[in-house]
Design an enzyme around this catalytic site. Structure first.
Site, PDB file in Angstrom:
ATOM      1  N   HIS A 159       1.760  10.984  -2.170  1.00 22.16           N
ATOM      2  CA  HIS A 159       0.500  10.817  -1.448  1.00 22.16           C
ATOM      3  C   HIS A 159      -0.209  12.166  -1.486  1.00 22.16           C
ATOM      4  O   HIS A 159       0.215  13.115  -0.833  1.00 22.16           O
ATOM      5  CB  HIS A 159       0.767  10.365  -0.013  1.00 22.16           C
ATOM      6  CG  HIS A 159      -0.447   9.815   0.665  1.00 22.16           C
ATOM      7  ND1 HIS A 159      -0.553   9.692   2.033  1.00 22.16           N
ATOM      8  CD2 HIS A 159      -1.612   9.349   0.164  1.00 22.16           C
ATOM      9  CE1 HIS A 159      -1.723   9.166   2.341  1.00 22.16           C
ATOM     10  NE2 HIS A 159      -2.388   8.963   1.210  1.00 22.16           N
ATOM     11  N   HIS A 183       0.862  -1.188   0.000  1.00 20.98           N
ATOM     12  CA  HIS A 183       0.000   0.000   0.000  1.00 20.98           C
ATOM     13  C   HIS A 183       0.897   1.237   0.000  1.00 20.98           C
ATOM     14  O   HIS A 183       1.862   1.318   0.757  1.00 20.98           O
ATOM     15  CB  HIS A 183      -0.891   0.003   1.253  1.00 20.98           C
ATOM     16  CG  HIS A 183      -1.656   1.278   1.444  1.00 20.98           C
ATOM     17  ND1 HIS A 183      -1.309   2.229   2.386  1.00 20.98           N
ATOM     18  CD2 HIS A 183      -2.746   1.764   0.798  1.00 20.98           C
ATOM     19  CE1 HIS A 183      -2.166   3.232   2.326  1.00 20.98           C
ATOM     20  NE2 HIS A 183      -3.043   2.978   1.373  1.00 20.98           N
TER      21      HIS A 183
END
Length: 572
Positions: free
Chosen positions: A185, A141
């Site tokens: 991110h 992830h």
């Protein structure tokens, strides 16, 4: 670390045959180094498989021991001879032609060598010809993050590390920056890394630890123009390594058929392009003056080029992802010809599992379910993966850069099948609908009983300073054993504490009744007892129960981050 830290610093030295601990600069405490000796069960086995009174074991006797006691029935005489040669060479530095037998110390050395006598098989041995949906897949992830989810650097380094450790699914978040594609991110303070740098690293390291396919899941925030650019980057970087089907899949291909191939999984480009195309065709029917004609023609050419680029991007997607048009409950029950991927947060999975567990299991028989950490895990912590596996979720996505007990379980699951990153799901999760496994079932019969005997541990004195655990004396080790799996099988046991000994001998046996052994993990953790502070950490490992090998086995231990210690191991 260690006991009574508030006192002044101490020193210790290793004398011949003993440890000398200094206290307050003028008190000395001497502790004899106990000779590591074979447990009585090892001595009995050696006597049983050698001729009465013999002090040496021949290759044929070792082969018989391996076949009968260790249940390695395929062991050949040549295999036994090879073991003897390696042991004798390591212990005595004697050439393989000088000695062809083992004495009891050699035999004990062999049993404690995890590379020769490890707890699980190290080769791929599962059927690799089933569809991808029939496997648990080692999944990362936010694979580009070096630390926390909010402010750490983005880099290709954690991607490389993950691939070296056998991870098969790499996640990249794509964001536009003028004409460039960056990986970061989104909406955080993380520093970006270029998309092409990540692709290049994946190409170089994809198959260093496993030949089985790598799947890149893209979280795509790009404009249509940059989607077209991304498609060019992907095709030019991976060339023939890239796999994509000619049409939408009605069944996923097998890992065996996709060896050394790379696949893309993401949402297809937004459908507004079709609407835009329709608007353009309507504009063609409206009158235009000559001054607008050339400009309009150029716009049409640009649009056709853009449409072709986005169409090329869509064509590269092998595993189609996307949010369901209706509710999640409806999506799980919906039957379509095309197979697809659905993503759920850990919280969504828990909520759905409480009322629609059977539907999730049914969905994962043909389709792929990805589970990811909830958004509040800012420190890159992880959740308990077993709920995903119990429901057949193939991609239980983890933050691989962190550490902790949940990640130890992930490491344990994917030590199975030679560490290749693909573990075939048990039959209970893939069989016909009328025999479907119900993860909520509690009154299940015991299928197997796992018996575990912990004899002893060794290697800490070689891997740690003498005062690492205790400044005044050798450590006081004990071992904790856990079964992790379906709720009915979860259990924990603990050995007694062995005081003042670098080579603790516990010689204790435990039994664990298992209702679903196919999904069980054996987690082992060694601690050093501390009367005044939190017990110190002495090592851990986690092993898949279906892969465990019978007999005496050397079990290597790892540190908190999952890195294997050089010498620390248990004899079990």
């Amino acid at each position: 670390m260690g006991k009574e830290k508030e006192r002044e610093k101490k020193s210790s030295s290793l004398e011949s045959g003993s440890y000398n601990y200094k206290m307050f600069s003028f008190f000395n405490r001497k502790f004899k180094i106990n000779e590591v000796e074979p447990p009585s069960d090892v001595n009995k086995a050696f006597s049983l498989f050698t001729d009465d009174g013999s002090t040496h074991m021949t290759a044929e006797q070792l082969r018989r021991f391996m076949s009968v006691h260790q249940c390695e029935v395929s062991t050949r005489l040549e295999d036994a001879q090879n073991i003897i040669e390696q042991v004798v060479n390591r212990r005595h530095h004697i050439t393989k032609f000088a000695r062809h037998t083992l004495n009891i110390e050699d035999f004990f050395y062999f049993l404690l060598s995890d590379d020769l006598n490890g707890p699980i098989r190290t080769q791929v041995h599962h059927d690799m010809s089933a569809p991808l949906s029939h496997y648990f897949i080692y999944t990362g992830h936010n694979s580009y993050l070096t630390g926390n989810q909010l402010s750490s650097d983005c880099s290709e380094v954690p991607i490389i590390k993950a691939l070296q450790n056998g991870v098969r699914v790499i996640e990249l978040d794509l964001w536009p920056s003028k004409d460039e594609i960056l990986v970061l991110h989104g909406r955080t303070l993380t520093t970006p890394v270029s998309f092409i740098q990540c692709l290049t690293s994946i190409k170089e390291y994809a198959f260093v630890s496993s030949p089985y396919p790598v799947i890149i899941t893209l979280e795509d925030h790009l404009t249509p123009e940059l989607q077209a650019k991304a498609a060019d980057m992907i095709t030019q970087t991976f060339e023939t390594m890239l796999y994509y089907p000619e049409s939408d899949l009605t069944e996923f291909p097998s890992p065996e058929s996709l060896k050394y191939r790379i696949m893309i999984s993401t949402k297809p480009p937004k459908e507004y392009l079709e609407v835009r195309s329709k608007d353009a065709s309507e504009d063609e029917s409206s009158p235009k003056d000559d001054s607008d004609a050339s400009e309009s023609d150029q716009e049409d050419e640009d649009f056709k080029s853009l449409q072709a680029g986005v169409s090329g991007y869509k064509r590269l997607i092998t595993i189609h992802a996307g949010k369901p048009k209706g509710s999640l409950k409806t999506a799980l029950k919906e039957v379509t010809d095309q197979v697809r991927r659905l993503s759920l947060s850990e919280h969504q999975l828990e909520k759905l599992a409480s009322s629609h567990g059977l539907d999730i299991v049914r969905f994962t028989q043909r389709n792929i379910l990805r589970v990811y950490p909830k958004g509040t895990r800012f420190t890159s912590s992880n959740y308990k993966p077993t709920i995903g596996w119990m429901h057949g979720a193939q991609m239980v996505a983890f933050n691989m850069q962190g550490y902790g007990k949940s990640l130890w379980l992930m490491h344990g699951m994917f030590r199975a099948n030679g560490g290749c990153g693909y573990v075939i799901k048990p039959d209970i999760l893939t069989r016909s609908a009328d025999e479907l496994f119900d993860p909520k079932a509690t009154l299940l019969p015991v299928q197997k009983t796992l018996k575990v005997k912990i004899y002893m541990g060794d290697g800490w004195r070689l891997d740690f300073k003498h005062t690492h655990f205790d400044a005044y004396s050798p450590p006081d080790f004990y071992t904790k054993i856990f079964i992790v799996g379906v709720p009915a099988d979860e259990a924990k046991k603990k050995t007694k504490i062995i005081e003042d000994d670098w080579c603790p001998v516990w010689d204790e046996e435990f039994s664990f009744p298992l209702t679903v052994p196919e999904l069980a993990l054996l987690r082992i953790e060694v601690r050093e007892y501390d009367m005044s502070e939190k017990d110190d950490f002495g090592g851990q490992t986690c092993l898949p129960v279906p892969e465990l090998r019978t007999g005496f086995r050397s079990v290597p231990l790892h540190d908190k981050k999952g890195v294997k210690h050089k010498n620390v191991r248990l004899l079990m």
